[in-house]
Write an enzyme that holds these catalytic residues in place. Structure first.
Site, short mmCIF file in Angstrom:
data_model
loop_
_atom_site.label_atom_id
_atom_site.label_comp_id
_atom_site.label_asym_id
_atom_site.label_seq_id
_atom_site.Cartn_x
_atom_site.Cartn_y
_atom_site.Cartn_z
CE LYS A 1 -4.24 1.05 2.52
NZ LYS A 1 -4.83 0.88 3.86
C1 E4P Z 1 -8.18 1.81 3.91
O1 E4P Z 1 -7.42 1.05 3.36
C2 E4P Z 1 -7.93 2.48 5.19
O2 E4P Z 1 -7.21 1.60 6.02
C3 E4P Z 1 -9.19 2.83 5.96
O3 E4P Z 1 -10.36 2.48 5.26
C4 E4P Z 1 -9.18 4.22 6.51
O4 E4P Z 1 -10.40 4.46 7.17
P1 E4P Z 1 -10.61 5.67 8.19
O5 E4P Z 1 -10.88 6.91 7.41
O6 E4P Z 1 -11.83 5.26 9.00
O7 E4P Z 1 -9.37 5.76 9.03
#
Ligand code: E4P
Length: 213
Positions: A83
């Site tokens: 990622k």
């Molecule tokens: C996605 O890959 C992220 O880990 C996640 O959905 C972020 O979500 P948040 O905005 O609730 O932190």
């Protein structure tokens, strides 16, 4: 639309997997910090539990450092997806990693141009953040639809992961807008199962069954 779970908690991952609906896992540095575990050890455990993609985020800022970090993460298991944040350096890293056949998930996507660039750099997945857009008064769901339409029109194979999911309606709408995957916090996944009429129906069937002569 497929389901990923957005957590590093192994119990939540095992429970989601046992439901038969789990196609992958996403993690991020905040989730790892909250869980207080060794990142690499936990990734190894998750990747053993789940056969689908397991997203592991780099924390460097320079492309060459992201690439090295990504290569180390990819060594942990064959189903690790690296990622990478949506930056100029991130795009350079995605180009190199994709040329090395390492899968990538470009995260922190907030508009169509970012999604298009990530796809053209070679991203396997893009992660538009619905909840964080809603938080500032923009429509996260419109973004999902706009990216889906653009990718469709240009025959782009990159998969859209609806991320930053906050409640069940996000799931329904993301599916309708054309997201390929939703990455869902475990508490939201549980809520998807529940309906008061289901509970009432079970109670009534049980009462009728017990009252039979
Ligand atoms: C996605 O890959 C992220 O880990 C996640 O959905 C972020 O979500 P948040 O905005 O609730 O932190």
């Amino acid at each position: 639309m497929k389901f990923f779970v957005d957590t590093v908690n192994l119990e939540e991952i095992k429970l989601s997997n046992a439901l038969g609906v789990l196609s992958g896992v996403t993690t991020n540095p905040t989730l790892v910090a909250k869980e207080g575990v060794s990142f690499h050890d936990r990734l190894r455990e998750i990747a053993e539990e789940v056969s689908g993609s397991v997203s592991a985020e780099v924390v460097s800022h320079q492309a060459d450092e992201m690439v090295e970090e990504g290569k180390e993460l990819a060594k942990i298991a064959s189903n690790i997806t690296v990622k990478v944040p949506m930056t100029l350096e991130g795009l350079k890293a995605v180009k190199v990693l994709s040329e090395l056949n390492i899968k990538t998930n470009v995260t922190l996507i907030f508009n169509v141009n970012q999604a298009l660039l990530a796809a053209r750099a070679g991203a396997t997945y893009v992660s538009p953040f619905i909840g964080r857009l809603d938080d500032i008064g923009h429509s996260g769901m419109d973004l999902i639809g706009n990216i889906a339409e653009t990718f469709d029109r240009h025959k782009i194979q990159t998969k859209i992961i609806a991320a930053s999911i906050r409640h069940p309606l996000h799931i329904t709408e993301a599916a309708q807008q054309g997201a390929h995957i939703a990455t869902v916090p475990f508490d939201v996944l549980r809520k998807l199962v529940e309906h008061p009429l289901t509970d009432a129906g079970i109670q009534r069937f049980l009462a009728d069954w017990n009252s039979r002569i």
